[in-house]
Design a protein around this motif. Structure first.
Motif, short mmCIF file in Angstrom:
data_model
loop_
_atom_site.label_atom_id
_atom_site.label_comp_id
_atom_site.label_asym_id
_atom_site.label_seq_id
_atom_site.Cartn_x
_atom_site.Cartn_y
_atom_site.Cartn_z
N PRO A 199 0.84 -1.21 0.00
CA PRO A 199 0.00 0.00 0.00
C PRO A 199 0.87 1.25 0.00
CG PRO A 199 -0.68 -1.56 1.72
CD PRO A 199 0.62 -2.04 1.19
N VAL A 229 -3.49 1.51 5.51
CA VAL A 229 -3.61 0.08 5.78
C VAL A 229 -2.82 -0.23 7.06
CG1 VAL A 229 -3.11 -2.24 4.94
CG2 VAL A 229 -3.86 -0.47 3.34
N ILE A 238 -1.04 -8.48 8.02
CA ILE A 238 -2.46 -8.24 7.84
C ILE A 238 -3.17 -9.57 8.03
CG2 ILE A 238 -4.27 -7.51 6.23
CD1 ILE A 238 -2.30 -5.71 4.90
N SER A 281 -8.64 -3.73 -4.25
CA SER A 281 -8.24 -4.29 -2.96
C SER A 281 -7.88 -5.75 -3.08
CB SER A 281 -9.36 -4.10 -1.92
OG SER A 281 -10.49 -4.89 -2.24
#
Length: 488
Positions: A199, A229, A238, A281
């Motif tokens: 990102p 993010v 993540i 995304s």
């Protein structure tokens, strides 16, 4: 042809197809201004002259002039560090220790908890001058004192907000009201990213909860792909970014392709732009599956570097680890890296609180500057340090002096610092009065800080705008000036 190029072509084709299928009524209803506003604009053009209505708009996106910095690492100290115990030494407070603050000083001021009989509290630590610049720092910042000649201190920052949540949101978005785009989102929207597999705007958190919450890295009314993010400090950066057991990369690629086709078909039917954000995304998540594990693997860092930052083998997400991770993100082209470290709200025991927070953050901040400098990255990486406001030169009431020894919120004056990214190093900008209460030289507003950060990345803060709900918005609203003494 790369996957993102194919995706852009598909978007354009779908938009063209969607426009061809629209009726005239749909076109005027969805074009963003409506038929009535077209007519109104025509009326204004007739009254004020065609030139004012037809003038070409200023360039909103892209570089407005050559940038001095490629990226920003923003070290946000949530809770408001006490500038009087770290940066802005005031001998007068020692002289007045324990005496009630003169009523005239706080008359007409708004505070969270200050009482009329509030007593003066002197600095809790010793101060000394360091480096060729002679910057005066608290003994609680031994590591930062080693790099003061690479840093510029701004001692006259002030803000409009005096409570944590709106003040934190204000510093990050230019408005105290949740829902506006954050600074990182504006940069992502304005000049994009230097990386395709991470990102452009990454958030790292340590120290506990944040009063401003996710509003501080939200994209607001900008397209959703520009929001920050958050990366976790341990395990998968993540959640769910790794493939589940039994799913290999080929299967994952085929799955995402199928989902993208379904989303594309839905976009062709509805023209809803959020569907494109969803497609993006999924693509970003797929690219990150390959890059994120390598990003979090510190095995390639030598022991000297780990020790310089203070990163321990069992570190599960400290501020020191976030600083090292920030340097790794900067190397990989991430445009805006925001580190949030909370725990600076010291209404009681300011001495113990500052001591504890400096132990957690001072080494990492200084190591980041040293590391960037030795790698030749400091000159094009802007490092920013600061909280949402400062702390008062008095405790909340005289009766609390013996047992609380804390400081209240103080929006009138606090200290921030910057390093690298074209900033003139080794100087101190601004000054406060003998109590550290008000700026008396070179007052700097939060909007000025924001304007200066954008300036260093080649952006005119007045020209980077986005029209929403019928009016153009910008990060600095209708305020802000670049700090000339800071950038030369």
């Amino acid at each position: 042809m790369r996957a993102n190029q194919v995706l852009r072509i598909r978007k354009v084709e779908a938009m063209n197809k969607n426009l061809k299928q629209q009726t005239r009524r749909q076109l005027f209803g969805q074009c963003g201004i409506g038929l009535g506003k077209v007519a109104l604009a025509s009326m204004f053009a007739s009254e004020f002259g065609a030139g004012s209505a037809q003038a070409a708009p200023m360039q909103a996106r892209g570089f407005h002039y050559p940038p001095r910095a490629k990226r920003v690492i923003y070290l946000f100290m949530a809770g408001a560090p006490s500038q009087l115990d770290l940066f802005d030494y005031k001998p007068k407070l020692v002289e007045l220790e324990g005496q009630s603050i003169p009523p005239s000083v706080i008359a007409g001021q708004r505070y969270a908890f200050i009482q009329p009989d509030a007593a003066v509290l002197s600095p809790r630590f010793k101060f000394a001058k360091h480096g060729q610049s002679g910057a005066e720092l608290s003994e609680m910042l031994p590591h930062l004192s080693e790099v003061v000649d690479d840093v510029s201190f701004i001692k006259s920052v002030h803000t409009d907000q005096f409570n944590h949540s709106p003040a934190q949101i204000f510093v990050n978005t230019g408005s105290p009201i949740p829902g506006r785009p954050s600074m990182g989102s504006w940069l992502s929207y304005g000049i994009g990213s230097d990386t395709n597999d991470l990102p452009g705007f990454v958030v790292l958190k340590s120290g506990g909860n944040l009063s401003g919450g996710a509003s501080m890295w939200n994209a607001g009314f900008l397209p959703g792909e520009h929001q920050g993010v958050p990366l976790r400090g341990s395990g998968d950066p993540i959640l769910h970014v790794a493939n589940p057991e039994g799913i290999d990369r080929k299967t994952q690629r085929e799955t995402i392709d199928l989902i993208s086709k379904l989303n594309q078909r839905r976009f062709e039917q509805t023209g809803v732009d959020e569907i494109n954000t969803r497609i993006e995304s999924y693509e970003m998540a797929y690219r990150m599956q390959a890059r994120a594990p390598e990003l979090m693997d510190f095995s390639g860092e030598d022991q000297a570097t780990l020790e310089m930052y203070g990163v321990k083998p069992d570190d599960a997400g400290s501020f020191a680890k976030s600083c090292l991770l920030a340097r790794r993100l900067a190397e990989r082209g991430v445009r805006f890296i925001q580190l949030y470290h909370s725990g600076w709200d010291h209404h009681s025991n300011v001495e113990g609180g500052v001591r504890r927070q400096c132990k957690e953050t001072d080494q990492g901040c200084a190591a980041l500057i040293k590391d960037l400098k030795r790698r030749g990255m400091l000159e094009d990486t802007l490092v920013v340090w600061g909280g949402e406001f400062g702390r008062t030169p008095m405790v909340e009431s005289s009766g609390a002096l013996g047992r609380k020894m804390g400081r209240d919120h103080h929006p009138q004056a606090f200290t921030m610092w910057m390093a690298g990214g074209g900033v003139k190093a080794g100087q101190t900008i601004g000054a406060t009065d003998e109590l550290g209460f008000h700026p008396v030289q070179d007052a700097v507003h939060v909007h000025d800080i924001q304007a200066t950060i954008l300036n260093q990345l080649g952006i005119d803060h007045e020209r980077l705008t986005f029209t929403f709900a019928g009016r153009p918005y910008r990060l600095t609203d209708v305020h802000g000036h670049v700090i000339g003494k800071l950038v030369g």
